[in-house]
Design an enzyme around this catalytic site. Structure first.
Site, PDB file in Angstrom:
ATOM      1  N   HIS A 133      38.991  43.723  39.508  1.00 19.91           N
ATOM      2  CA  HIS A 133      38.838  43.165  38.154  1.00 19.91           C
ATOM      3  C   HIS A 133      38.000  41.906  38.200  1.00 19.91           C
ATOM      4  CE1 HIS A 133      39.856  42.798  33.934  1.00 19.91           C
ATOM      5  NE2 HIS A 133      40.176  41.533  34.109  1.00 19.91           N
ATOM      6  N   GLN A 179      31.562  34.775  34.163  1.00 19.81           N
ATOM      7  CA  GLN A 179      32.428  33.597  34.078  1.00 19.81           C
ATOM      8  C   GLN A 179      32.354  32.727  35.332  1.00 19.81           C
ATOM      9  OE1 GLN A 179      36.407  34.671  32.814  1.00 19.81           O
ATOM     10  NE2 GLN A 179      35.651  35.732  31.006  1.00 19.81           N
ATOM     11  N   HIS A 231      43.442  45.300  29.834  1.00 22.43           N
ATOM     12  CA  HIS A 231      44.336  44.147  29.880  1.00 22.43           C
ATOM     13  C   HIS A 231      45.649  44.511  29.202  1.00 22.43           C
ATOM     14  CE1 HIS A 231      40.428  41.645  29.860  1.00 22.43           C
ATOM     15  NE2 HIS A 231      40.986  41.446  31.040  1.00 22.43           N
ATOM     16  N   HIS A 276      46.880  42.314  34.786  1.00 20.65           N
ATOM     17  CA  HIS A 276      47.746  41.137  34.649  1.00 20.65           C
ATOM     18  C   HIS A 276      49.223  41.522  34.541  1.00 20.65           C
ATOM     19  CE1 HIS A 276      44.189  38.724  34.458  1.00 20.65           C
ATOM     20  NE2 HIS A 276      43.822  39.169  33.280  1.00 20.65           N
ATOM     21  N   ASP A 297      38.871  38.276  38.446  1.00 25.87           N
ATOM     22  CA  ASP A 297      38.879  38.008  37.004  1.00 25.87           C
ATOM     23  C   ASP A 297      37.857  36.954  36.596  1.00 25.87           C
ATOM     24  OD1 ASP A 297      39.496  37.920  34.334  1.00 25.87           O
ATOM     25  OD2 ASP A 297      41.599  37.460  34.595  1.00 25.87           O
TER      26      ASP A 297
END
Length: 463
Positions: free
Chosen positions: A58, A63, A241, A278, A329
């Site tokens: 993931h 980011q 998610h 998660h 992530d």
């Protein structure tokens, strides 16, 4: 290509003097143990400790470029996941396709140097900053594929369907419009992305570059669109998610009358090709029910710590036979050993214990590493995760001369690396037989880092 290892972790346990032969298709063709030093002389590479290399299941590659930019207190009295998200939306406004490709290649290079052999990219930035689609709907998916071609990493691309700003199906806000599609346009985008992955796959062996589907979350897609995504995925990987934040759980329960995990299991036949990301907000009953499906829980402990998500119910989930894997992530840090260590330490902090997942015959590090190998390969749809014939040669080597590993045998190797060392102990990494990391450095690292620095100098000025 042949790789000789003094010690190696195989499906039957630790073995000595292992000779691994890799075929032209990037898969392991032959494995022999107790090979004499004379025969080992023909090996292409000699290493001290050889392990299967896991999948990073993931990632939101872009980011990585905002890591370290969100550690100041904002105007809100309490900084949370939801205030962090506003920073992320502002950052998105300045990213070009070239930026995204350069950042993604850098992230994938870091993943390889950290010991991951494959990247399952949960890719949800699709359009221009004002929400206008590019002339090529799959432009940014193609940039992810181009980055994988440069870095050499294995790839499972997961284009994301993102329709709404919440369960009430409110329109996407200004920061989210780069993500948005209705299902029909998403299906066309997915088709274009599939062609890009197929082109990458034409230069690799079958199964080294794969497609999946990612309905973003119960908040961001309608029940009808989720069902359509399940059909589109078929037997391919389907990632979503689920139950990450308390506010998310409360919103889903208010809209649908059930908590996210309960609602999903009531309405869908969740199968082993599903990966639920998660799941940090689960009751014991939900934990047991999810474990029973055979799906993978996709955990990102560093990000979950950074964003204050909560603690996954890992001890109970593993006791119930649940499968899990690891991802990076938000990519605030890319470190395989640290993800494993953070997962274990979160359980210890919550339960005030030690060696929380260890068993009578396997150490803490061994349990965690075995789980990451199996769950990551399953979540990516990749024949990997073991030094065994027919599996991809996704491999990593550790430096046995490190003070943290000197004299270690068996599971002590994993415990020394994960709990006393770090990823600097990794000397070599192969992805489908491609020898991409040598002496701790990616073979194209200088070029990839230079391009990333150029992008970051401009982005920091603009942001």
């Amino acid at each position: 290509m042949k790789i000789y290892a003094e010690m190696a972790l195989t499906p039957t346990g630790w073995q000595n003097s292992l000779l691994v032969q890799v075929g032209d298709d990037g898969k392991i063709a032959q494995v022999e143990s107790d090979v004499s030093p004379e025969r080992a002389g023909e090996a292409s590479r000699r290493v001290e400790i050889l392990l299967p290399a896991p999948v990073n299941l993931h990632s939101h590659a872009f980011q990585r470029a905002m890591a370290g930019m969100s550690e100041k207190r904002g105007p809100e009295p309490l900084d949370t996941f939801w205030t962090w998200r506003q920073i992320m939306y502002r950052f998105l406004d300045i990213l070009s396709p070239d930026d995204i490709e350069a950042i993604t290649a850098f992230v994938q290079m870091e993943m390889l140097e950290a010991g991951y052999a494959c990247n399952a990219e949960f890719h949800y930035v699709h359009h221009q900053p004002d929400g206008t689609p590019y002339d090529n709907l799959a432009e940014l998916s193609e940039r992810v594929v181009a980055a994988a071609e440069q870095s050499g990493i294995g790839l499972t691309l997961l284009p994301v369907l993102y329709q709404y700003g919440g369960c009430d199906q409110r329109p996407l806000g200004a920061g989210q419009i780069r993500f948005g599609n209705d299902y029909e346009r998403f299906a066309r985008l997915h088709e274009g992305a599939s062609k890009a992955v197929a082109r990458l796959g034409a230069s690799r062996s079958e199964g080294d570059s794969l497609m999946g589907v990612a309905p973003h979350s119960l908040r961001a897609v309608s029940p009808e669109a989720l069902s359509a995504c399940v059909s589109l995925a078929g037997a391919r990987p389907l990632h979503m998610h689920l139950a990450e934040q308390v506010k998310e759980v409360e919103e889903v329960e208010a809209a649908y009358g059930k908590r996210p995990v309960d609602w999903l299991l009531d309405h869908h036949d969740v199968k082993p090709n599903w990966c639920l990301i998660h799941c940090t907000q689960m009751t014991d009953r939900e934990t047991d029910a999810l474990a029973a499906t055979g799906a993978v829980a996709g955990l990102c402990p560093i990000t979950e710590s950074s964003l204050g998500d909560g603690i996954f119910n890992g001890v109970r989930y593993l006791e119930k036979g649940g499968k899990l894997g690891l991802g990076s992530d938000s990519n605030i840090r890319i470190s395989l050993s640290e993800e494993l260590r953070t997962l274990e330490y979160s359980q210890r902090l919550r339960d005030r214990c030690r060696a929380s997942v260890a068993t009578a015959d396997r150490s803490t590090g061994r349990v965690l590493y075995d789980a990451a190998l199996t769950g990551g390969a399953q979540a990516a749809g990749r024949m990997a995760g073991a030094i065994a014939c027919g599996h991809y040669a996704d491999l990593l080597a550790l430096d046995a001369s490190s003070p943290m590993l000197d004299g270690c045998k068996g599971d002590d190797i994993l415990d020394g690396w994960i709990f006393a060392g770090d990823d600097r102990l990794i000397t070599d990494v192969w992805s489908a037989g491609r020898h991409l990391v040598i002496d701790g450095k990616h073979s194209r690292g200088e070029e990839i880092r230079r391009r990333y620095r150029e992008v970051m100098r401009r982005l920091r000025q603009e942001f």
